[in-house]
Design an enzyme around this catalytic site. Structure first.
Site, PDB file in Angstrom:
ATOM      1  N   ASP A 429       0.856  -1.192   0.000  1.00  0.00           N
ATOM      2  CA  ASP A 429       0.000   0.000   0.000  1.00  0.00           C
ATOM      3  C   ASP A 429       0.895   1.246   0.000  1.00  0.00           C
ATOM      4  OD1 ASP A 429      -2.278   1.548   0.239  1.00  0.00           O
ATOM      5  OD2 ASP A 429      -2.330   1.408   2.425  1.00  0.00           O
ATOM      6  N   GLU A 432       2.445   4.935  -4.094  1.00  0.00           N
ATOM      7  CA  GLU A 432       2.383   5.848  -5.272  1.00  0.00           C
ATOM      8  C   GLU A 432       3.710   6.553  -5.514  1.00  0.00           C
ATOM      9  OE1 GLU A 432       0.054   5.665  -2.808  1.00  0.00           O
ATOM     10  OE2 GLU A 432      -1.160   4.379  -4.103  1.00  0.00           O
ATOM     11  N   ASP A 505      -9.009   3.864  -1.857  1.00  0.00           N
ATOM     12  CA  ASP A 505      -9.906   4.308  -0.781  1.00  0.00           C
ATOM     13  C   ASP A 505     -11.202   4.904  -1.307  1.00  0.00           C
ATOM     14  OD1 ASP A 505      -7.975   3.441   0.940  1.00  0.00           O
ATOM     15  OD2 ASP A 505      -7.136   5.434   1.316  1.00  0.00           O
TER      16      ASP A 505
HETATM   17  C1  GLC Z   1      -4.595   3.338   3.024  1.00  0.00           C
HETATM   18  C2  GLC Z   1      -5.130   2.150   2.241  1.00  0.00           C
HETATM   19  C3  GLC Z   1      -6.149   1.415   3.066  1.00  0.00           C
HETATM   20  C4  GLC Z   1      -5.522   0.998   4.387  1.00  0.00           C
HETATM   21  C5  GLC Z   1      -4.980   2.213   5.136  1.00  0.00           C
HETATM   22  C6  GLC Z   1      -4.233   1.831   6.397  1.00  0.00           C
HETATM   23  O1  GLC Z   1      -5.593   4.281   3.205  1.00  0.00           O
HETATM   24  O2  GLC Z   1      -5.634   2.520   1.011  1.00  0.00           O
HETATM   25  O3  GLC Z   1      -6.629   0.314   2.363  1.00  0.00           O
HETATM   26  O4  GLC Z   1      -6.464   0.348   5.185  1.00  0.00           O
HETATM   27  O5  GLC Z   1      -4.099   2.923   4.293  1.00  0.00           O
HETATM   28  O6  GLC Z   1      -3.175   0.988   6.116  1.00  0.00           O
END
Ligand code: GLC
Length: 820
Positions: A429, A432, A505
């Site tokens: 995650d 980017e 998200d």
């Molecule tokens: C980001 C991700 C989400 C995750 C969060 C905490 O917002 O997109 O899926 O739960 O981080 O790690």
């Protein structure tokens, strides 16, 4: 050679000069504020040269290269002062020439590079590039010559390409753009962005897929602009007669991918950028996630409830709170005192544990990952050699340079302990890369870029892909012959070779349900078939109806996971009580019943480059009315889905492509090529099966591997034509398929009013353990008097009240005849 600092009226006809000047005002580039914009154009080609499958044209200064890649794919590159950049691409790992016959012709007006299928025309007067097919139809044409602009600040060039846009031309593709499926009239940017609670039309989002499909007058072609810099696309937004794409640096380098069918274009895009490897079968099951399930007792409660409620589930996720202060590759021992024991016990109940790993590494000299990275100089640095530092979940962090092969190797090895603990999958995650406050890295951060050094301007869009590549490659080594499961938020073209993706998200709203439907179809035709949304919406609170409609749609997303933010209410399939729980269960069970079908569609993707979700336009591109359809899609090639996307919707219109379709719920046979109205009470979404299909089905299981499959059900839908179906079978979790250990089965169904024949042929080396098929024949227009299977009369078949016919027969049958 003269310096072509301005438009050269001797080269461009007067009208064109006007058009080109006009064009300058249209394109918003970062240098737009600096006046005057100084663009350069190619002069007149003064000769052509051939080296193998490459053809070069020059005006004495700039050079254009035309490379014949396959019969249907031609690449065009421009070097403003003759020097091409290194031949290197993260998207296209190997540019293999797969063409035998090609050549160069020349007439008074143009050079023509041709294969048996396509021609690339380079106009002598002005370097206009156009493409035509072997019937002489022009399929794509420049509107102004390729052009560029010096980038004084960073060096290199802004590069531009502008093509003609026709009045009825439509555009598709481009990855995860949260907008209408047809991109006509849109201007879009590629710059990977952490976009929490993104809105309809917000751009850019998490991924950069610089690939679009044009459809004009029933003929499709694709353009893949393989440039990792910030890039823009304009699909007739500023000027309805022009389609442009341009980037802040790099090379004007694009692939023209011929159709004429959209499906051909998509398949050929996969030839360039690759397909998803086969996932472990369990990864196609249902996944349950939340930010965050902790401590261990919570995880155990959730997993236990799945089994008690008899709702199937395979994947259970640990979000950032499992770590010690959000330090990657560590555990919070207070919450998870014995992860190995927990993961083992979860595995015994059929749960595969997936853990999150972000790129930000906490600056902390007592933390081994940071220490190793620091000692080996694995973290990214700024132009003046300072480390790139930014705040993310753990606080002050540094970030590995995943574009360095040595760093990727190191990173891959860091998963050793997690693999030893029994972790089955990794979720990457924030890649980017996301940085709190500033959004992402500054432009001046340096990257090794696999030896082709560059700044973050060049590496930004591929950072996330290289991170998940390092993760996948590491896991693959560590897990030996077992298939790893990976999921990533950021990516660039080709990321599918290493990972599945989710759309980021999203929000618990009906609008986002609609968007998710479009985004998954769009990702699917943009190379990324293994995709899904956060079912239920990440932020905000869905009500029971929205959650159930989302589960229903998610049942037909190649990746199916419910996920929610930590500040929302509980969000498991039973959280909304009845009638929702029962309906959610029924759909998740359906997911598991259809696993062999999805797995076969996945094989068709992996091996042959078909997308798993297929929008209607991919199937019927001739009809203009289909250019704007975005709700219906087929899941694989046999099952049409139309999710319910509005609250309180008692019925909805569904378009069925031509042919005959069975209503999955009622077995009613319906003629396609028209819209029909289908009732949609809460427990139903429209699902239709193509007549003639053989849809394989497993028994409902609480998780993959729960039961030994002792027979596979084959639902055979009667047809009056001849229809082929496929079934792929293998071990489901090893890489034996790379050694050709698998079975590809083909079923041919042929019907008449007095007879239905089902034939089976197979190829391959794998032997499934089950012995029999359980046939369920649907839609037979007669009551069978005799059934002959491989020359034997079958007497113990059953004719049910709903007229379906059931029988069992050996899995290796060759032919079954059902006679009136
Ligand atoms: C980001 C991700 C989400 C995750 C969060 C905490 O917002 O997109 O899926 O739960 O981080 O790690």
């Amino acid at each position: 050679m003269e310096d072509k600092n301005t438009l050269n009226p001797e080269i461009l006809p007067e009208k064109l000069v006007e058009e080109v000047e006009e064009e300058f005002h249209h394109i918003n580039n970062p240098a737009a504020g600096i006046k005057p914009i100084v663009k350069k154009y190619l002069g007149i080609p003064i000769g052509a040269e051939q080296k193998g499958n490459k053809f070069f044209f020059t005006d004495g200064d700039a050079r254009v290269e035309v490379t014949v890649v396959t019969d249907e794919i031609i690449r065009v590159r421009l070097a403003p002062h003759s020097v091409f950049l290194d031949e290197f691409s993260y998207a296209v790992p190997k540019l293999e020439k797969k063409v035998s016959v090609f050549g160069l012709r020349e007439d008074e007006n143009e050079y023509i590079v041709s294969t048996n299928i396509v021609n690339c025309h380079v106009r002598k007067k002005d370097f206009f590039i156009s493409f035509s097919d072997n019937q002489g139809h022009e399929t794509s044409s420049d509107a102004v010559p390729m052009h560029w602009e010096e980038n004084v600040k960073f060096g290199g060039y802004y590069v531009y390409c502008t093509k003609e846009c026709h009045s009825e031309e439509s555009f598709f593709g481009m990855g995860d753009k949260p907008t209408e499926f047809n991109l006509r009239g849109k201007r879009l940017q590629n710059w990977n962005t952490d976009a929490y609670s993104f809105a309809w039309n917000q751009d850019p989002l998490y991924r950069s897929i610089p690939f679009y499909i044009s459809l004009n007058e029933g003929i499709a072609h694709g353009i893949f602009f393989d440039n990792t810099f910030k890039a823009d696309f304009d699909f007739g937004a500023e000027d309805p007669t022009k389609t442009s794409f341009w980037a802040d640096g790099g090379e004007l380098q694009y692939y023209y991918i011929h159709g004429p069918h959209m499906m051909d274009v998509v398949k050929r895009y996969h030839i360039l950028t690759g397909t998803h490897p086969m996932p472990p079968l369990w990864a196609l099951g249902y996944h349950q996630c939340r930010w965050s399930y902790y401590p261990e007792a919570k995880v155990r409660m959730v997993t236990k409830t799945f089994r008690e409620q008899k709702i199937p589930c395979d994947g259970i996720y640990l979000d950032i709170d499992y770590m010690d202060g959000y330090r990657c590759f560590t555990w919070n021992r207070k919450y998870f005192p014995d992860p190995k024991k927990m993961i083992k016990e979860l595995a015994d109940q059929g749960f595969k544990t997936v853990v999150i790993i972000d790129p930000g590494i906490r600056v902390d000299d007592n933390y081994s990952v940071f220490k190793e990275g620091k000692e080996n100089r694995y973290f990214c640095r700024r132009c003046d050699d300072y480390f790139m530092e930014g705040h993310v979940w753990p606080g002050r962090c540094q970030f590995p340079d995943f574009t360095n092969p040595e760093v990727r190797e190191w990173w891959g090895g860091l998963f050793d302990e997690l693999v030893q603990l029994g972790v089955a999958g990794v979720w990457n995650d924030m890649n980017e890369p996301a940085v709190f406050g500033s959004g992402t890295f500054p432009d001046d951060v340096r990257h090794q870029y696999d030896g082709h050094r560059g700044s973050h301007r060049k590496a930004h869009n591929i950072y996330g892909m290289q991170m998940v590549r390092a993760t996948y490659e590491g896991l693959r080594k560590l897990m030996k012959n077992k298939r790893p499961f990976t999921i990533t938020r950021a990516g660039y073209s080709g990321v599918q070779r290493f990972s599945s993706v989710w759309t980021g998200d999203n929000v618990a709203s009906w609008e986002h349900l609609k968007l998710g439907n479009i985004q998954c179809q769009r990702l699917s035709i943009s190379g990324i078939s293994f995709c899904g949304t956060d079912i239920g919406g990440f932020s905000g609170e869905p009500d029971g109806e929205l959650f159930t409609r989302w589960i229903q749609m998610g049942t037909f997303s190649p990746f199916m996971r419910a996920h929610s933010a930590g500040d929302t209410k509980e969000r498991e399939p039973w959280s909304f009580g009845e009638p929702y729980t029962a309906i959610n269960r029924k759909f998740i069970e359906l997911r598991y019943r259809l696993l062999p079908y999805l797995y076969s569609a996945f094989w068709e993707h992996h091996r042959y480059g078909f997308p798993i979700l297929r929008p209607v336009i991919l199937q019927e591109q001739e009809a203009l009315t289909n250019h704007f359809r975005q709700d219906e899609f087929t899941y694989g090639d046999k099952i049409l889905i139309c999710p319910v996307l509005e609250p309180g919707q008692k019925s909805r219109r569904v378009y069925l492509p031509k042919g005959k379709w069975y209503n999955f719920w009622t077995y009613e046979l319906v003629d396609g090529a028209k819209e029909i109205v289908v009732p949609t009470p809460l427990e139903i979404i429209p699902i239709f099966v193509k007549a003639g299909s053989v849809i394989p089905e497993y028994p409902v299981m609480q998780y993959v591997g729960e039961k030994e499959i002792d027979e596979v059900k084959l639902n055979v839908y009667y047809t009056e034509t001849e229809v082929n179906s496929f079934l792929f079978e293998d071990y489901g979790e090893t890489f034996a398929y790379e050694q050709d250990i698998y079975l590809e089965k083909k079923f041919v169904v042929k019907g008449k009013d007095s007879k239905l024949t089902i034939q089976q042929s197979m190829e391959g080396l794998y032997t499934p353990r089950y012995e029999n098929y359980h046939f369920n024949i649907i839609g037979l227009p007669f009551r069978p008097s005799r059934i002959i299977a491989d020359n034997k009369d079958i007497t113990d078949f059953i004719v049910n009240k709903d007229k379906t016919v059931e029988l069992k027969f050996a899995k290796n049958f060759k032919q079954i005849e059902i006679l009136k």
